[in-house]
Design a protein around this motif. Structure first.
Motif, PDB file in Angstrom:
ATOM      1  N   UNK A 114       0.901 -12.706  -3.526  1.00 44.70           N
ATOM      2  CA  UNK A 114       1.623 -11.700  -4.245  1.00 44.70           C
ATOM      3  C   UNK A 114       1.793 -10.330  -3.223  1.00 44.70           C
ATOM      4  N   UNK A 115       2.999  -9.955  -3.246  1.00 39.65           N
ATOM      5  CA  UNK A 115       3.270  -8.952  -2.292  1.00 39.65           C
ATOM      6  C   UNK A 115       3.297  -7.468  -3.086  1.00 39.65           C
ATOM      7  N   UNK A 116       2.597  -6.678  -2.679  1.00 38.67           N
ATOM      8  CA  UNK A 116       2.414  -5.332  -3.487  1.00 38.67           C
ATOM      9  C   UNK A 116       3.363  -4.430  -3.140  1.00 38.67           C
ATOM     10  N   UNK A 117       3.423  -3.311  -3.929  1.00 33.32           N
ATOM     11  CA  UNK A 117       4.194  -2.173  -3.827  1.00 33.32           C
ATOM     12  C   UNK A 117       4.623  -1.716  -2.369  1.00 33.32           C
ATOM     13  N   UNK A 118       3.267  -1.651  -1.820  1.00 35.65           N
ATOM     14  CA  UNK A 118       3.352  -1.216  -0.138  1.00 35.65           C
ATOM     15  C   UNK A 118       3.755  -2.252   0.995  1.00 35.65           C
ATOM     16  N   UNK A 119       4.159  -3.402   0.294  1.00 35.17           N
ATOM     17  CA  UNK A 119       4.736  -4.667   1.259  1.00 35.17           C
ATOM     18  C   UNK A 119       3.306  -5.299   1.707  1.00 35.17           C
ATOM     19  N   UNK A 120       2.255  -5.181   1.287  1.00 39.99           N
ATOM     20  CA  UNK A 120       0.911  -5.830   1.892  1.00 39.99           C
ATOM     21  C   UNK A 120       1.053  -7.085   1.304  1.00 39.99           C
ATOM     22  N   UNK A 174       2.090  -8.285   9.469  1.00 42.35           N
ATOM     23  CA  UNK A 174       1.648  -9.867   9.721  1.00 42.35           C
ATOM     24  C   UNK A 174      -0.001  -9.615  10.128  1.00 42.35           C
ATOM     25  N   UNK A 175      -0.641  -8.640  10.140  1.00 43.22           N
ATOM     26  CA  UNK A 175      -1.739  -8.423  10.801  1.00 43.22           C
ATOM     27  C   UNK A 175      -2.824  -8.239   9.437  1.00 43.22           C
ATOM     28  N   UNK A 176      -3.932  -8.591   9.830  1.00 47.15           N
ATOM     29  CA  UNK A 176      -5.054  -8.328   8.682  1.00 47.15           C
ATOM     30  C   UNK A 176      -4.880  -6.828   8.364  1.00 47.15           C
ATOM     31  N   UNK A 177      -5.299  -6.585   6.852  1.00 47.26           N
ATOM     32  CA  UNK A 177      -4.852  -4.946   6.579  1.00 47.26           C
ATOM     33  C   UNK A 177      -6.357  -4.593   6.268  1.00 47.26           C
ATOM     34  N   UNK A 178      -6.467  -3.383   6.234  1.00 47.05           N
ATOM     35  CA  UNK A 178      -7.560  -2.666   5.650  1.00 47.05           C
ATOM     36  C   UNK A 178      -7.225  -2.345   4.127  1.00 47.05           C
ATOM     37  N   UNK A 179      -8.241  -2.738   3.243  1.00 42.35           N
ATOM     38  CA  UNK A 179      -8.006  -2.513   1.723  1.00 42.35           C
ATOM     39  C   UNK A 179      -9.368  -2.438   0.968  1.00 42.35           C
ATOM     40  N   UNK A 180      -9.370  -1.553   0.104  1.00 46.36           N
ATOM     41  CA  UNK A 180     -10.373  -1.439  -0.863  1.00 46.36           C
ATOM     42  C   UNK A 180     -10.180  -2.619  -1.908  1.00 46.36           C
ATOM     43  N   UNK A 181     -11.198  -3.270  -2.117  1.00 46.80           N
ATOM     44  CA  UNK A 181     -11.188  -4.343  -3.262  1.00 46.80           C
ATOM     45  C   UNK A 181     -12.266  -4.021  -4.405  1.00 46.80           C
ATOM     46  N   UNK A 182     -11.861  -3.876  -5.389  1.00 43.63           N
ATOM     47  CA  UNK A 182     -12.708  -3.571  -6.727  1.00 43.63           C
ATOM     48  C   UNK A 182     -12.358  -4.538  -7.896  1.00 43.63           C
ATOM     49  N   UNK A 221      -5.183   0.651   2.165  1.00 44.94           N
ATOM     50  CA  UNK A 221      -5.444   2.004   2.621  1.00 44.94           C
ATOM     51  C   UNK A 221      -4.224   2.954   2.597  1.00 44.94           C
ATOM     52  N   UNK A 222      -2.966   2.504   2.668  1.00 41.81           N
ATOM     53  CA  UNK A 222      -1.868   3.305   2.730  1.00 41.81           C
ATOM     54  C   UNK A 222      -1.837   3.926   1.244  1.00 41.81           C
ATOM     55  N   UNK A 223      -2.222   3.011   0.280  1.00 42.12           N
ATOM     56  CA  UNK A 223      -1.973   3.682  -1.103  1.00 42.12           C
ATOM     57  C   UNK A 223      -2.885   4.410  -1.655  1.00 42.12           C
ATOM     58  N   UNK A 224      -4.108   4.489  -1.279  1.00 42.38           N
ATOM     59  CA  UNK A 224      -5.226   5.176  -1.747  1.00 42.38           C
ATOM     60  C   UNK A 224      -5.231   6.417  -2.152  1.00 42.38           C
ATOM     61  N   UNK A 280      10.035  -1.258   3.320  1.00 45.26           N
ATOM     62  CA  UNK A 280      11.094  -0.335   3.742  1.00 45.26           C
ATOM     63  C   UNK A 280      11.246   0.667   2.223  1.00 45.26           C
ATOM     64  N   UNK A 281      10.957  -0.127   1.215  1.00 42.94           N
ATOM     65  CA  UNK A 281      10.803   0.583  -0.131  1.00 42.94           C
ATOM     66  C   UNK A 281       9.541   1.706  -0.204  1.00 42.94           C
ATOM     67  N   UNK A 282       8.573   1.148   0.386  1.00 42.51           N
ATOM     68  CA  UNK A 282       7.174   2.018   0.405  1.00 42.51           C
ATOM     69  C   UNK A 282       7.412   3.300   1.575  1.00 42.51           C
TER      70      UNK A 282
END
Length: 219
Positions: free
Chosen positions: A62-68, A89-97, A108-111, A188-190
Motif C-alpha cells: 500500500x502506498x501511504x500519503x507520503x509516497x512511501x 525506491x530505497x529503504x525508508x526510516x519509519x516508526x512502526x507501532x 519519518x517525514x510524517x511524524x 508530489x502530492x506530499x
C-alpha cells in the motif's frame, strides 16, 4: 472516521484524536520481531514484523500519503513482516507501532505532522488500509478530506490543491474538500502539501510549528 469499503464512496475522516505512542530507541534490523510488543513502538529502516494482516495472503503493498510504500508479507505460522520503501525506491526510516490488532507505519517525514494533529493517524493504519481495499493492486488512489479554517479560506485556496489531487468536491458544511490522491503522484502530492516546512527553517520557534500548505488545516 473509519475507512469504508472502496465500493462505496469512501472518505477518510478528519479527526483531532492522536494515537498515544510509546517510543523506544531506534533500531535498524531485518525481520525485527514485533510479536512480543503490545501497543509499543519499534523503528526500522528495513523491515519489521507485525500482526493483524491477512495471514492467508503472500504479500500486499500500500502506498501511504507520503509516497512511501509499505509491503506486508505473511509469516505463515510466525509473525508477518512489514517492509518500508521510500519514494526514491530505497529503504525508508519509519516508526512502526501496533495498536490492538492494527499496525501503524509512520514514515519519518510524517511524524511531526501526526504529532501536531495535522494528519489523521488512521492514514497510516496499514492493517485497515489493506483490509478496506486501498492496496496498490486494488485502488488507484487514496480518498481524503482536507479541512480549512473557514469557508472563505476553502474557497480561496480551492485552486491550489496539492499536485496529484483528483476529483475534488466541496463539503461546504464542514469547510472541507473531498479529493482523491493519485497513487502514482503521491510523492508530489506530499511535497506540495508540506511545502511550508522549507520556509519554517528560518522562522522563530513559534513560527516554525509544522503546518500544511494551501490553507489546509488538517487531513
Amino acid at each position: 472516521m473509519r475507512l469504508t469499503h472502496p465500493g462505496r464512496h469512501r472518505l477518510l475522516a478528519i479527526t483531532t484524536a492522536l494515537v498515544a505512542l510509546t517510543a523506544t530507541p531506534s533500531a535498524v534490523a531485518a525481520d525485527l520481531d514485533l510479536s512480543t510488543l503490545t501497543d509499543n513502538v519499534a523503528r526500522s529502516g528495513s523491515a519489521a514484523t507485525a500482526a493483524g494482516t491477512e495471514a492467508h495472503s503472500e504479500s500486499h503493498t500500500v502506498t501511504l500519503l507520503t509516497g512511501d510504500q509499505v509491503t506486508v508479507t505473511a509469516g505463515g505460522a510466525g509473525p508477518d513482516t512489514v517492509s518500508v520503501q521510500g519514494p526514491d525506491g530505497l529503504r525508508a526510516d519509519a516508526r512502526i507501532t501496533r495498536q490492538g490488532e492494527d499496525t501503524y507505519v509512520y514514515p519519518s517525514s510524517a511524524d511531526t505532522y501526526v504529532g501536531a494533529g495535522l494528519l489523521d493517524p488512521e492514514l497510516f493504519n496499514v492493517t485497515r488500509l489493506l483490509a478496506d481495499g486501498y492496496g496498490d493492486t486494488h485502488a488507484d488512489g487514496l480518498p481524503l478530506i482536507v479541512s480549512y479554517a473557514s469557508a472563505a479560506r476553502r474557497k480561496s485556496d480551492a485552486t491550489s490543491l496539492p499536485e496529484g489531487a483528483t476529483g475534488a468536491r466541496a463539503l461546504s458544511s464542514i469547510n472541507s474538500t473531498a479529493l482523491v490522491q493519485d497513487r502514482t503522484r503521491a510523492e508530489a502530492f506530499w511535497s506540495d502539501l508540506t511545502a511550508p516546512a522549507a520556509e519554517a527553517e528560518s522562522a522563530t520557534a513559534a513560527e516554525s510549528a509544522p503546518k500544511l500548505a494551501g490553507g489546509i488545516q488538517k487531513v
